[in-house]
Design an enzyme around this catalytic site. Structure first.
Site, short mmCIF file in Angstrom:
data_model
loop_
_atom_site.label_atom_id
_atom_site.label_comp_id
_atom_site.label_asym_id
_atom_site.label_seq_id
_atom_site.Cartn_x
_atom_site.Cartn_y
_atom_site.Cartn_z
N VAL A 155 -17.84 3.75 -3.62
CA VAL A 155 -18.23 2.40 -3.23
C VAL A 155 -19.55 2.43 -2.47
O VAL A 155 -20.46 1.65 -2.75
CB VAL A 155 -17.14 1.73 -2.37
CG1 VAL A 155 -17.61 0.37 -1.86
CG2 VAL A 155 -15.85 1.57 -3.18
N GLY B 193 -19.10 7.41 -0.55
CA GLY B 193 -18.24 7.72 -1.68
C GLY B 193 -18.63 6.85 -2.86
O GLY B 193 -19.78 6.39 -2.96
N LYS C 66 0.86 -1.18 0.00
CA LYS C 66 0.00 0.00 0.00
C LYS C 66 0.89 1.24 0.00
O LYS C 66 2.07 1.16 0.38
CB LYS C 66 -0.89 0.02 1.25
CG LYS C 66 -2.19 0.80 1.08
CD LYS C 66 -3.25 -0.01 0.36
CE LYS C 66 -4.59 0.72 0.33
NZ LYS C 66 -5.64 -0.09 -0.29
N GLY D 288 -20.69 6.35 5.05
CA GLY D 288 -19.72 6.71 4.03
C GLY D 288 -20.28 6.42 2.66
O GLY D 288 -20.47 5.27 2.29
#
Length: 367
Positions: A198, A196, A94, A194
Site C-alpha cells: 500500500v 509495503g 478480523k 511504511g
C-alpha cells in the site's frame, strides 16, 4: 504470610475479553488451534447488523497471546465502522494468526485456518492482510467459499493493496482541500511511514503529482529500492514524528499516534493507511484537534481494500471499485464538515455517522 498484590494492569488481564475497552460488545470471538499444523489463530466478529463480518487475516509474530487478542479486537471493531461509513452491507470482523509468516506459514496451516472459517457458515468472510498474499487466500478458498481477495484467475478481485492506496490518496487530497483550499499536492512535503504494497503505491501516486516524498521503514533494503524507484528521500533524522513535513502518512502498524508522539508532530495533516493509528481514539484525537492538526479517520480513507474485495460479493468490476473508492474524497469532506458543525473531533464524527447507520439498520431489522 506474604500478601500478593495484583497491579491494575495485571488485573485487567484477568478479564482479557469482556474487561477491556477494545472488546466493545463483540458478538463472537473464536479461538482456533491445531497441533499438527501449529495453527494458533483468533477470529473476532464484532458486529453483523449490516451483513456478514468481512475482514482480513493478519499473521504476525506477536509477543504474547494477550497482544494478539487485543489486536484482533481493535481491528475487527474498526472493520465494522469501515464498512458502515463506506456504505457497504457488511459487518466487521478480523482474524489474526500467531506466528512468523516468513518461516511458519504453510499451505497446510492455511487450509486448516480455512476450515475454521468455514465452520462459521459465512458469518465471517476472510481476506488478506499483513503477512498474507493472494495465493494464501487461494489456498483458503480450496476449503471454504467464505474468502475474498482470491486471484483474478479464480474469479477474484486480486490484491486489494492498490485500491487501498488509491482511497488513502483520495482522503489525503480531501484533507489538503479542507486545510489549504486546494487538493493539489504538488510541492507538499509528505512523510510515508511504511512502504509495503500500500505504501509503495501511495508513494507512486504522490510522486507523480509532484509531492516531495520522504519514506521511512524498518527494512533498509526496501527503503533504498523504493527511494531509487520513485526518487523519494529516505528519512534519516533523529525523530520521525517531529520531521518538518506538511502531511504525515502512517502506513505500517497502528498506534503510532500515542502519548510519546502526538505532541511531537509538526505535520498539518495526518492521512495514512494504517489501521487504529490513534492509540487512544478519544484522547489522541482530541489532542490533534487542539493542536490544529487535521486527522483523516483511518477506517474511512483506507476502505479501498474492502471496497475492492466487496466486488466479489456484489459482482461489480474493477472500474466500479475504483469509482466507489474515489468517493472517499467526498465522504472525507463531509466528515470534516460534520465535525466542525458538531464541535467534535473528526474521529468521533466518523464513528457517529457509522454508528447511526448501524442503529438505523438495527431498527429496521427489528420490525
Amino acid at each position: 504470610m506474604i500478601a500478593e498484590v495484583t497491579s491494575p494492569k495485571e488485573l485487567q488481564k484477568m478479564d482479557p475479553v469482556f474487561g477491556q475497552v477494545s472488546f466493545d460488545n463483540h458478538e463472537q470471538i473464536v479461538f482456533c488451534q491445531d497441533k499438527d499444523t501449529g495453527l494458533k489463530a483468533i477470529i473476532g466478529i464484532h458486529n453483523t447488523v449490516l451483513g456478514p463480518a468481512l475482514g482480513g487475516t493478519r499473521m504476525w509474530n506477536y509477543t504474547n497471546e494477550w497482544e494478539a487478542l487485543n489486536d484482533v479486537l481493535r481491528l475487527s471493531r474498526g472493520m465494522t465502522f469501515k464498512s458502515a461509513i463506506t456504505g457497504l452491507n457488511l459487518g466487521g470482523g478480523k482474524a489474526v494468526i500467531i506466528g512468523d509468516a516468513k518461516t511458519q506459514k504453510t499451505p497446510e496451516l492455511m487450509r486448516k485456518f480455512g476450515e475454521f472459517v468455514h465452520s462459521l457458515s459465512g458469518k465471517y468472510i476472510t481476506a488478506e492482510d499483513v503477512g498474507m498474499q493472494t495465493e494464501d487466500m487461494d489456498t483458503v478458498r480450496d476449503v471454504t467459499p467464505y474468502v475474498t481477495g482470491i486471484s483474478e484467475s479464480r474469479g477474484g478481485s486480486g490484491n486489494p493493496s492498490p485500491v487501498t492506496a488509491y482511497g488513502v490518496y483520495m482522503g489525503m487530497k480531501a484533507a489538503a482541500q479542507y486545510k489549504y483550499g486546494s487538493n493539489n499536492l504538488s510541492g507538499k512535503k509528505v512523510l510515508v511511514q511504511g512502504i509495503g504494497h500500500v505504501g509503495e503505491t501511495l508513494v507512486d501516486y504522490l510522486t507523480k503529482e509532484g509531492a516531495l516524498v520522504t519514506i521511512a521503514d524498518i527494512n533498509q533494503n526496501r527503503l533504498e529500492e523504493i527511494g531509487a524507484r520513485y526518487g523519494a528521500k529516505i528519512f534519516n533524522g533523529p525523530d520521525l514524528y517531529s520531521a518538518d513535513v506538511d502531511i504525515y502518512a502512517p502506513c505500517a502498524l497502528g498506534a503510532t499516534l500515542n502519548d510519546d508522539t502526538v505532541y511531537k508532530l509538526n505535520a498539518a495533516i495526518v492521512a495514512g493507511a494504517a489501521n487504529n493509528q490513534l492509540a487512544d481514539e478519544n484522547k489522541h484525537g482530541q489532542i490533534l484537534q487542539e493542536r490544529g492538526i487535521l486527522y483523516a479517520p483511518d477506517f474511512l480513507i483506507n476502505a479501498g481494500g474492502i471496497i475492492n474485495v466487496y466486488a466479489e460479493i456484489e459482482h461489480y468490476d474493477k472500474a466500479e471499485a475504483m469509482r466507489r473508492t474515489e468517493n472517499i474524497y467526498n465522504t472525507t469532506l463531509e466528515i470534516f464538515d460534520f465535525a466542525l458543525k458538531n464541535k467534535t473531533t473528526t474521529q468521533q464524527a466518523a464513528l457517529t455517522i457509522a454508528q447511526n447507520r448501524i442503529n438505523q439498520r438495527k431498527k429496521e431489522n427489528a420490525k
